[in-house]
Structures are given as structure tokens and as C-alpha cells.
Design a protein around this motif. Structure first.
Motif, PDB file in Angstrom:
ATOM      1  N   LEU A   1       0.826  -1.199   0.000  1.00 55.94           N
ATOM      2  CA  LEU A   1       0.000   0.000   0.000  1.00 55.94           C
ATOM      3  C   LEU A   1       0.861   1.250   0.000  1.00 55.94           C
ATOM      4  CD1 LEU A   1      -2.813  -0.956   2.542  1.00 55.94           C
ATOM      5  CD2 LEU A   1      -2.750  -1.284   0.056  1.00 55.94           C
ATOM      6  N   THR A   2       0.396   2.278  -0.712  1.00 54.94           N
ATOM      7  CA  THR A   2       1.124   3.540  -0.781  1.00 54.94           C
ATOM      8  C   THR A   2       1.200   4.162   0.612  1.00 54.94           C
ATOM      9  OG1 THR A   2       0.259   3.892  -3.008  1.00 54.94           O
ATOM     10  CG2 THR A   2       1.200   5.802  -1.878  1.00 54.94           C
ATOM     11  N   PRO A   3       2.393   4.478   1.086  1.00 53.25           N
ATOM     12  CA  PRO A   3       2.533   5.036   2.442  1.00 53.25           C
ATOM     13  C   PRO A   3       1.777   6.344   2.600  1.00 53.25           C
ATOM     14  CG  PRO A   3       4.660   4.337   1.561  1.00 53.25           C
ATOM     15  CD  PRO A   3       3.692   4.300   0.415  1.00 53.25           C
ATOM     16  N   ARG A   4       1.171   6.515   3.775  1.00 54.37           N
ATOM     17  CA  ARG A   4       0.484   7.757   4.118  1.00 54.37           C
ATOM     18  C   ARG A   4       0.925   8.205   5.508  1.00 54.37           C
ATOM     19  NH1 ARG A   4      -3.980   4.916   1.754  1.00 54.37           N
ATOM     20  NH2 ARG A   4      -4.864   6.001  -0.040  1.00 54.37           N
ATOM     21  N   VAL A   5       0.680   9.452   5.805  1.00 52.42           N
ATOM     22  CA  VAL A   5       0.974   9.966   7.135  1.00 52.42           C
ATOM     23  C   VAL A   5      -0.088   9.440   8.104  1.00 52.42           C
ATOM     24  CG1 VAL A   5       1.221  12.025   8.556  1.00 52.42           C
ATOM     25  CG2 VAL A   5       2.054  12.026   6.188  1.00 52.42           C
TER      26      VAL A   5
ATOM     27  N   ASP B   1       1.429   3.025  11.510  1.00 52.46           N
ATOM     28  CA  ASP B   1       0.465   2.648  10.476  1.00 52.46           C
ATOM     29  C   ASP B   1       0.099   1.166  10.563  1.00 52.46           C
ATOM     30  OD1 ASP B   1       2.783   1.446   9.609  1.00 52.46           O
ATOM     31  OD2 ASP B   1       3.006   2.652   7.798  1.00 52.46           O
ATOM     32  N   ARG B   2       0.358   0.542  11.704  1.00 48.96           N
ATOM     33  CA  ARG B   2       0.098  -0.889  11.900  1.00 48.96           C
ATOM     34  C   ARG B   2      -0.976  -1.089  12.960  1.00 48.96           C
ATOM     35  NH1 ARG B   2       3.129  -4.990  15.037  1.00 48.96           N
ATOM     36  NH2 ARG B   2       2.917  -7.009  14.008  1.00 48.96           N
ATOM     37  N   VAL B   3      -1.912  -2.000  12.679  1.00 49.05           N
ATOM     38  CA  VAL B   3      -2.997  -2.303  13.609  1.00 49.05           C
ATOM     39  C   VAL B   3      -2.873  -3.754  14.071  1.00 49.05           C
ATOM     40  CG1 VAL B   3      -5.493  -2.446  13.941  1.00 49.05           C
ATOM     41  CG2 VAL B   3      -4.531  -0.667  12.479  1.00 49.05           C
ATOM     42  N   ILE B   4      -2.996  -3.967  15.383  1.00 42.36           N
ATOM     43  CA  ILE B   4      -3.015  -5.314  15.948  1.00 42.36           C
ATOM     44  C   ILE B   4      -4.398  -5.557  16.525  1.00 42.36           C
ATOM     45  CG2 ILE B   4      -2.031  -6.884  17.654  1.00 42.36           C
ATOM     46  CD1 ILE B   4       0.555  -5.283  17.509  1.00 42.36           C
ATOM     47  N   LEU B   5      -5.070  -6.579  16.034  1.00 38.35           N
ATOM     48  CA  LEU B   5      -6.399  -6.942  16.509  1.00 38.35           C
ATOM     49  C   LEU B   5      -6.301  -8.147  17.437  1.00 38.35           C
ATOM     50  CD1 LEU B   5      -8.390  -6.720  13.149  1.00 38.35           C
ATOM     51  CD2 LEU B   5      -8.327  -5.015  14.980  1.00 38.35           C
ATOM     52  N   THR B   6      -6.927  -8.069  18.592  1.00 41.03           N
ATOM     53  CA  THR B   6      -6.953  -9.173  19.543  1.00 41.03           C
ATOM     54  C   THR B   6      -8.381  -9.381  20.032  1.00 41.03           C
ATOM     55  OG1 THR B   6      -6.452  -7.659  21.381  1.00 41.03           O
ATOM     56  CG2 THR B   6      -4.583  -8.776  20.336  1.00 41.03           C
ATOM     57  N   GLY B   7      -8.608 -10.521  20.688  1.00 40.35           N
ATOM     58  CA  GLY B   7      -9.923 -10.811  21.230  1.00 40.35           C
ATOM     59  C   GLY B   7     -10.414 -12.169  20.774  1.00 40.35           C
ATOM     60  N   THR B   8     -11.702 -12.416  20.981  1.00 48.34           N
ATOM     61  CA  THR B   8     -12.318 -13.699  20.643  1.00 48.34           C
ATOM     62  C   THR B   8     -13.672 -13.459  19.984  1.00 48.34           C
ATOM     63  OG1 THR B   8     -11.270 -14.739  22.566  1.00 48.34           O
ATOM     64  CG2 THR B   8     -13.100 -15.920  21.557  1.00 48.34           C
ATOM     65  N   VAL B   9     -13.909 -14.170  18.904  1.00 50.47           N
ATOM     66  CA  VAL B   9     -15.203 -14.107  18.215  1.00 50.47           C
ATOM     67  C   VAL B   9     -15.713 -15.529  17.996  1.00 50.47           C
ATOM     68  CG1 VAL B   9     -14.751 -11.909  17.064  1.00 50.47           C
ATOM     69  CG2 VAL B   9     -14.042 -14.028  15.964  1.00 50.47           C
TER      70      VAL B   9
ATOM     71  N   VAL C   1      -3.797   2.979   7.459  1.00 45.64           N
ATOM     72  CA  VAL C   1      -3.306   1.656   7.856  1.00 45.64           C
ATOM     73  C   VAL C   1      -2.529   1.006   6.711  1.00 45.64           C
ATOM     74  CG1 VAL C   1      -4.005  -0.687   8.501  1.00 45.64           C
ATOM     75  CG2 VAL C   1      -5.108   1.295   9.552  1.00 45.64           C
ATOM     76  N   GLN C   2      -1.321   0.527   7.036  1.00 46.70           N
ATOM     77  CA  GLN C   2      -0.484  -0.169   6.072  1.00 46.70           C
ATOM     78  C   GLN C   2      -0.405  -1.669   6.347  1.00 46.70           C
ATOM     79  OE1 GLN C   2       1.404   1.198   3.348  1.00 46.70           O
ATOM     80  NE2 GLN C   2      -0.031   2.852   3.706  1.00 46.70           N
TER      81      GLN C   2
END
Length: 227
Positions: A147-151, A182-190, A209-210
Motif C-alpha cells: 500500500l502507498t505510504p500515508r501519514v 500505520d500498523r494495527v493489531i487486533l486481539t480478542g475472541t469471536v 493503515v499499512q
């Protein structure tokens, strides 16, 4: 109360039944193994479409917590396509796909398509893969489009949390989102792979988000969970 081995045996039978029920899968060439709810598919399939269909079938089964696919693509002689023909068709498909930018390129080696280049959004990256993964002659797709980097925006984390809270398949207490740059970490239970996927798509919806690391666990509903 069922033992883990009893549960795994039940899941294995259900997965085999679902593969047998799926018209786009030849279950006679696919083996199934299950350990602690994690399903392994092994054997051979006619094409990449059948490989993907087998994976989807296993993911639909209640009690499945993960799916590992080790299926070799072995087409019959009448369905064989040369790499030269395939490379031309892949380029044609990418050119005519509405959501695929011109910056996405493809190479073909041993019937594996490798996608490279840049896109502005994750949906464009996924569109490129969708355009080629069901083509005759494709055995696998390696999507390396970046993905193209963004601020980064200061409110990215809060916006993602609000998006998760709005989702009909998710509860705010089910999933947590942590943003670092630009990094997202998802945690939990579904309770389903569909919900897990919904959470990931919500995170990718942010233009800042990258990378999304999906650590969400799938824990299917059981009778002793209550209402």
C-alpha cells in the motif's frame, strides 16, 4: 461431557460431509485431519478454484477454529494451460478489472501468479487477487502488492474502535484494536470466521493503515456457554 478427541472426531465428520455437499469440490481426492478444532486439508484438487472452495467449506463448519490447506493442484490433461497463455490472460484480467490500479503487475512461474506493485487501498489489492485466482491454469497466487505510504492520523485507533462497535457481527468487548504508527493489531475472541474477517476489514478501512495483524481467536459457541 465430550472429550477433545470426541469433539475433533465430530468436526472431522462434519468437514467431510461439507466437502461432500459442496458441488465445486471433489472430496474423493481430499483428506481431513483435526486436532483441537484445527483442520488440515491434504491431497489433490483439479484447480485453484477447487482449492479455495475446499477451504471455504471447512471454514463454514461449526467447531472449526483454524484451517491449514496443503492441497496440490493437479489438473487433468484437457485442462492444462501453458504459462505463456496464462501470463497473457492474467495481464488481460488485471487490465480489465475496475478496481485494480495500473501500478499492479504480475509474473507467472510454474503456474504460480505473483502480484507486485502498489495500491492506495487494501480493497484494490484484494481485487487484483480476485481477478486472477479463479483463472484456469492458476495453481496459486502470491499477493505481494503493497500500500502507498500515508501519514498516520492521531485518531486512527479511536475511529477503528468506533467502526468495530458499529458492526452487527461484533461487540465492542469482543475485539480490541491497538495502533502503532500505520500498523494495527487486533486481539480478542469471536464466534465465527466471518466475524473475524469483518473485524479485519474494518481495520483495513482506515486510509492510514499499512498493515493489519489479526490475532483474533475463533471460539465457536457451545451449549454450555449459555445465552
Amino acid at each position: 461431557m465430550s472429550t477433545p478427541s470426541d469433539t475433533d472426531a465430530s468436526v472431522k465428520t462434519s468437514v467431510e460431509d461439507e466437502l461432500r455437499w459442496s458441488p465445486d469440490v471433489d472430496e474423493s481426492r481430499i483428506g481431513v485431519a483435526v486436532q483441537d478444532g484445527a483442520v488440515s486439508l491434504f491431497g489433490e484438487v483439479e484447480d485453484n478454484s477447487a482449492r479455495l472452495a475446499a477451504e471455504r467449506a471447512a471454514l463454514r463448519v461449526h467447531g472449526v477454529t483454524a484451517v491449514a490447506v496443503d492441497l496440490d493442484v493437479r489438473p487433468t490433461s484437457e485442462r492444462r494451460v501453458s504459462e505463456e497463455e496464462l501470463a497473457k490472460e492474467v495481464q488481460h484480467a488485471l487490465t480489465w478489472a475496475d478496481n485494480v490500479p495500473d501500478t499492479v503487475k504480475a509474473t507467472v512461474e510454474k503456474h504460480k501468479v505473483t502480484l507486485s506493485g502498489e495500491a492506495d487501498w487494501d480493497f484494490q489489492r484484494e481485487a487484483a487477487e480476485r481477478a486472477v485466482r479463479h483463472m484456469r491454469g492458476v495453481h496459486r497466487v502470491d499477493n505481494r502488492v503493497t500500500l502507498t505510504p500515508r501519514v498516520s492520523a492521531d485518531d486512527t485507533e479511536e475511529r477503528i474502535r468506533q467502526t468495530l462497535a458499529r458492526n452487527a457481527q461484533l461487540k465492542s468487548s469482543d475485539v480490541e484494536a491497538e495502533v502503532s504508527g500505520d500498523r494495527v493489531i487486533l486481539t480478542g475472541t469471536v464466534k465465527s470466521f466471518s466475524a473475524r474477517r469483518q473485524a479485519e476489514q474494518a481495520a483495513w478501512g482506515s486510509p492510514n493503515v499499512q498493515d493489519v495483524e489479526n490475532r483474533i481467536h475463533v471460539r465457536p459457541w457451545r451449549k454450555d456457554d449459555g445465552a
